[in-house]
Write an enzyme that holds these catalytic residues in place. Structure first.
Site, short mmCIF file in Angstrom:
data_model
loop_
_atom_site.label_atom_id
_atom_site.label_comp_id
_atom_site.label_asym_id
_atom_site.label_seq_id
_atom_site.Cartn_x
_atom_site.Cartn_y
_atom_site.Cartn_z
N HIS A 197 0.68 -1.16 -0.09
CA HIS A 197 -0.02 0.13 -0.08
C HIS A 197 0.74 1.32 -0.06
O HIS A 197 0.26 2.58 0.02
CB HIS A 197 -0.86 0.13 1.09
CG HIS A 197 -0.13 0.35 2.39
ND1 HIS A 197 0.53 -0.70 3.31
CD2 HIS A 197 0.10 1.51 3.14
CE1 HIS A 197 1.24 -0.20 4.30
NE2 HIS A 197 0.81 1.26 4.12
C1 UD1 Z 1 -1.43 5.28 6.09
C2 UD1 Z 1 -0.12 5.70 6.70
C3 UD1 Z 1 0.70 4.61 6.61
C4 UD1 Z 1 0.05 3.26 7.10
C5 UD1 Z 1 -1.20 2.94 6.49
C6 UD1 Z 1 -1.83 1.77 6.95
C7 UD1 Z 1 0.60 7.98 5.97
C8 UD1 Z 1 1.46 8.82 5.30
N1 UD1 Z 1 0.47 6.79 5.65
O1 UD1 Z 1 -1.15 5.15 4.70
O2 UD1 Z 1 1.92 4.54 7.29
O3 UD1 Z 1 0.86 2.27 7.09
O4 UD1 Z 1 -2.09 4.23 6.52
O5 UD1 Z 1 -3.01 1.43 6.10
O6 UD1 Z 1 -0.27 8.38 7.03
N2 UD1 Z 1 -8.46 5.19 1.62
C9 UD1 Z 1 -10.03 4.77 1.39
N3 UD1 Z 1 -10.39 4.26 2.93
C10 UD1 Z 1 -9.77 4.44 3.87
C11 UD1 Z 1 -8.36 5.05 3.89
C12 UD1 Z 1 -7.88 5.47 2.88
O7 UD1 Z 1 -10.39 4.40 0.39
O8 UD1 Z 1 -10.33 4.14 4.89
C13 UD1 Z 1 -7.86 5.47 0.27
C14 UD1 Z 1 -7.93 6.90 -0.06
O9 UD1 Z 1 -8.04 6.91 -1.47
C15 UD1 Z 1 -6.84 7.77 0.36
C16 UD1 Z 1 -5.79 6.69 0.01
O10 UD1 Z 1 -6.49 5.47 0.41
O11 UD1 Z 1 -6.56 8.71 -0.60
C17 UD1 Z 1 -4.41 6.43 0.93
O12 UD1 Z 1 -4.79 6.62 2.27
P1 UD1 Z 1 -4.02 7.45 3.34
O13 UD1 Z 1 -4.60 7.53 4.66
O14 UD1 Z 1 -3.49 8.69 2.76
O15 UD1 Z 1 -2.56 6.84 3.72
P2 UD1 Z 1 -2.38 5.11 3.37
O16 UD1 Z 1 -1.85 4.64 2.22
O17 UD1 Z 1 -3.51 4.61 4.18
#
Ligand code: UD1
Length: 361
Positions: free
Chosen positions: A204
């Site tokens: 991810h």
């Molecule tokens: C985040 C953390 C990472 C952790 C991971 C665990 C940061 C920089 N990164 O990464 O350290 O290992 O969480 O999962 O904070 N999204 C959804 N549903 C959700 C959450 C996210 O659809 O409930 C999608 C969204 O499109 C979002 C993307 O995932 O833009 C990325 O989510 P984000 O919270 O930015 O970071 P993670 O990749 O989850």
């Protein structure tokens, strides 16, 4: 006295749950503040109930957005929340955007910060998490490290904190607490996965999934492995696979984000793990599973040095070279360095260090 744990993502919930529990009966009130960085039910609220956390005292609901939108939304929300709830100290776990935003907000509101999982370093500033963890460490008064090398990293950076302590890893506490539940999951019945016949995979990180060539190369390499792969797909990865039109091999079984206990049961039943997650690298080690780390660097070099995991990067050559090593991992790699992450009593040590610090104020 009152402390607040500020969290918002899946791994932060796992790190925090045993700490919340360890505060019970100590006379220190512990509140949870949820930033809502992870907003899907199965990435956030489901973990609250599975890991037995109470309803948060405040839910900022920051939700979807660019990192800057999320960070600024959390800072604003926390500014208001900390003004009314006024804890003596905030516990900030990990290295997410929620952690960075919490650090900034607490610092500006004059709330002391205890950084949980302090001192980890991958040395790779391309990872947003590396930037976040470094900044939070340098904003905090109490630094709670999971390992001795983390203590050494902080010493080398001349941190100005009041307390720096090696407490062990609270994720290990969580895993031990749920050991029986993990043992009791029927992975064959629930996931059609027979013991030792598959690899368990997650992916991810922005560096691995946001570039179509990199994601395509990883998927191609995994698709050519001669083993079944159970792939727990993060929402970010699911979106990128669709956006880039990348197809996955027929040996891959794609599943949505999975519950905590089921994830660990699938790790335990696997032949090996392939991941870019920081937390899962450790959990695989504790469960005795060799791991291919699909990154160029890791903050858990202790596990690589023990011979239990391999950094394979995100290229086809790296992944297939790593795959060949899996069968040759010495079982002793898992036991000889067992105690590097503590004894499963990290949460108690966290509470002890914070109580002592607060009473010295
Ligand atoms: C985040 C953390 C990472 C952790 C991971 C665990 C940061 C920089 N990164 O990464 O350290 O290992 O969480 O999962 O904070 N999204 C959804 N549903 C959700 C959450 C996210 O659809 O409930 C999608 C969204 O499109 C979002 C993307 O995932 O833009 C990325 O989510 P984000 O919270 O930015 O970071 P993670 O990749 O989850």
């Amino acid at each position: 006295m009152k402390v607040a744990i500020i969290l918002g993502t899946r791994p932060q919930i796992i790190k925090s749950a045993p700490v919340y529990e360890a505060f019970e009966g100590t006379g220190i009130e512990c509140q949870i503040i949820n930033t809502g960085q992870h907003y899907d039910y199965e990435m956030n609220r489901e973990f609250f109930s599975e890991l037995r956390l109470p309803e948060p005292a405040a839910d900022l609901g920051v939700g979807q957005g660019t990192p800057n939108e999320q960070i600024s939304g959390i800072i604003e929300g926390l500014g208001r929340t900390l003004g009314t709830s006024s804890p003596e100290l905030a516990i900030v776990p990990g290295d997410t955007n929620s952690a960075l935003a919490a650090g900034v907000a607490c610092s500006k509101a004059g709330v002391r910060i205890a950084h949980l999982e302090s001192g980890c370093r991958s040395g790779d500033l391309r990872m947003p998490e590396e930037v976040n963890r470094r900044l939070v460490d340098h904003m905090s008064q109490v630094l709670l490290c999971p390992t001795q090398p983390c203590m050494e990293n902080l010493e080398a950076e001349h941190v100005l904190a009041d307390v720096v302590a090696n407490v062990g890893d609270t994720m290990y506490d969580s895993l031990l607490k749920f050991r029986d539940a993990i043992e009791n999951v029927d992975i064959e019945g629930r996931y059609n996965a027979s013991e030792g016949s598959y690899a368990f995979m997650t992916l991810h990180r922005a560096e691995a999934v946001d570039d179509p060539r990199t994601l395509g190369a990883v998927m191609k390499a995994v698709g050519s492995l001669e083993t079944q792969v159970i792939f727990s797909v993060h929402p970010r990865t699911k979106a990128r696979l669709a956006e880039f039109g990348i197809r996955t091999g027929s040996n891959l079984k794609l599943m949505g984000p999975l519950p905590y206990v089921d994830t660990l049961a699938l790790v335990k039943g696997s032949q090996f793990v392939m991941t870019d997650s920081g937390g899962l690298q450790k959990e695989a080690f504790w469960l005795g599973k060799p791991t291919l780390i699909t990154r160029d660097r890791t903050e858990w070099n202790e596990i690589v040095r023990a011979g239990a995991s391999f950094i394979v990067g995100t290229t086809a050559e790296g992944i297939s070279r790593g795959f060949k090593k899996i069968g040759h991992v010495d079982r002793r790699s898992f036991s000889k360095s067992k105690k590097i992450f503590g004894n499963g009593d990290a949460s108690k040590k966290v509470v002890r260090a914070i109580s002592k610090y607060l009473s010295s104020m």
